[in-house]
Design an enzyme around this catalytic site. Sequence first.
Site, PDB file in Angstrom:
ATOM      1  CB  CYS A 115      -1.051   0.124   1.307  1.00  0.00           C
ATOM      2  SG  CYS A 115      -2.120  -1.362   1.102  1.00  0.00           S
ATOM      3  CG  HIS A 252      -3.448   3.622   1.951  1.00  0.00           C
ATOM      4  ND1 HIS A 252      -3.520   3.368   0.830  1.00  0.00           N
ATOM      5  CD2 HIS A 252      -3.136   2.481   2.738  1.00  0.00           C
ATOM      6  CE1 HIS A 252      -4.058   1.880   0.610  1.00  0.00           C
ATOM      7  NE2 HIS A 252      -3.755   1.602   1.941  1.00  0.00           N
ATOM      8  CG  ASN A 282      -6.668  -0.573   0.984  1.00  0.00           C
ATOM      9  OD1 ASN A 282      -5.876  -0.223   0.193  1.00  0.00           O
ATOM     10  ND2 ASN A 282      -6.140  -1.063   2.247  1.00  0.00           N
TER      11      ASN A 282
END
Length: 325
Positions: A115, A252, A282
């Site tokens: 990520c 993020h 996500n």
Amino acid sequence: MSFIRSVVLGCGSYLPEKTLTNAQLSEMVETSDDWIVQRTGIRERHIAAEGELTSDLATAAAKLALSDAGLTIGEIDMIIVATATPDDTFPATAVTVQRKLGMEHGAAFDMQAVCSGFVFALSTADAFIRASQAKRILVIGAETFSRILDWTDRTTCVLFGDGAGAVILGASVQDGTREDRGVLTTHLRSDGRHREKLYVDGGPSSTGTVGHLRMEGREVFKHAVGMITDVIEDAFRATGYGADDVDWFVPHQANLRIIDGSAKKLGIESEKVVRTVSLHGNTSAASIPLALSVARDDGRIKRGDLILLEAMGGGFTWGSVLLRW
């Protein structure tokens, strides 16, 4: 004294056509819209179609970024693709994107920091530009996390989605002050001791299989806010800026509670936080460039704005970028 900065010349994003809502997920696993929204803030996510590859998503986002910058692929020196879900074990997905864009020069390679991948890739691109080894670099975050999810595990399959975002960085001679446009500072971290908290239980060298994503959600949440604020405070120390100076915080997009908790701890006003997690889920390395593209397209992000980026991913890896648009 002149100083080479990496300035954002253009951006673009792409989301697969198919959406998967919380209501639809509740028909697949034991969950509910209320349960997912309360814990994550996610309402829906996009899922790549059968045969739609990470390189396809990346290429679509790249074409939009090129158009936005008014550039052709012939004017790009390098492609860096941040992804944890490559098309193949090798070659790099970036090389496939290079071919699909018709680029027959320069270099292309992947960046794997899960990520945090886009932050790591942006930092790497900035280093190449500041070293005068490239003038324009296409930086892409692209993921098809739907391919590594265990769709019977309600603790993980509700969290992730597919998508891609891209920016083009270009060399620009600036004054070398914190008022410059472009990337002002980057800070990267990792700590392999946390591997078991967020990982995929397969790979070419270990099991010979792709594997599925596994996560200790409470442990990830427990570490996230502290790690994120650590690298952001480093960015503030390096530039002399603070929370009040930030025009837009683009974190993020993993979990709304982590996003809001980080902003609160840092003292960043809620109105300055870009949130896309409710509609995208996500998307790992794609989440920051997707959010940047959304906020730029809707008029929030404007030239001269001070933008703060941060991410945390499996490993653990984490990092921040402070740039002026």
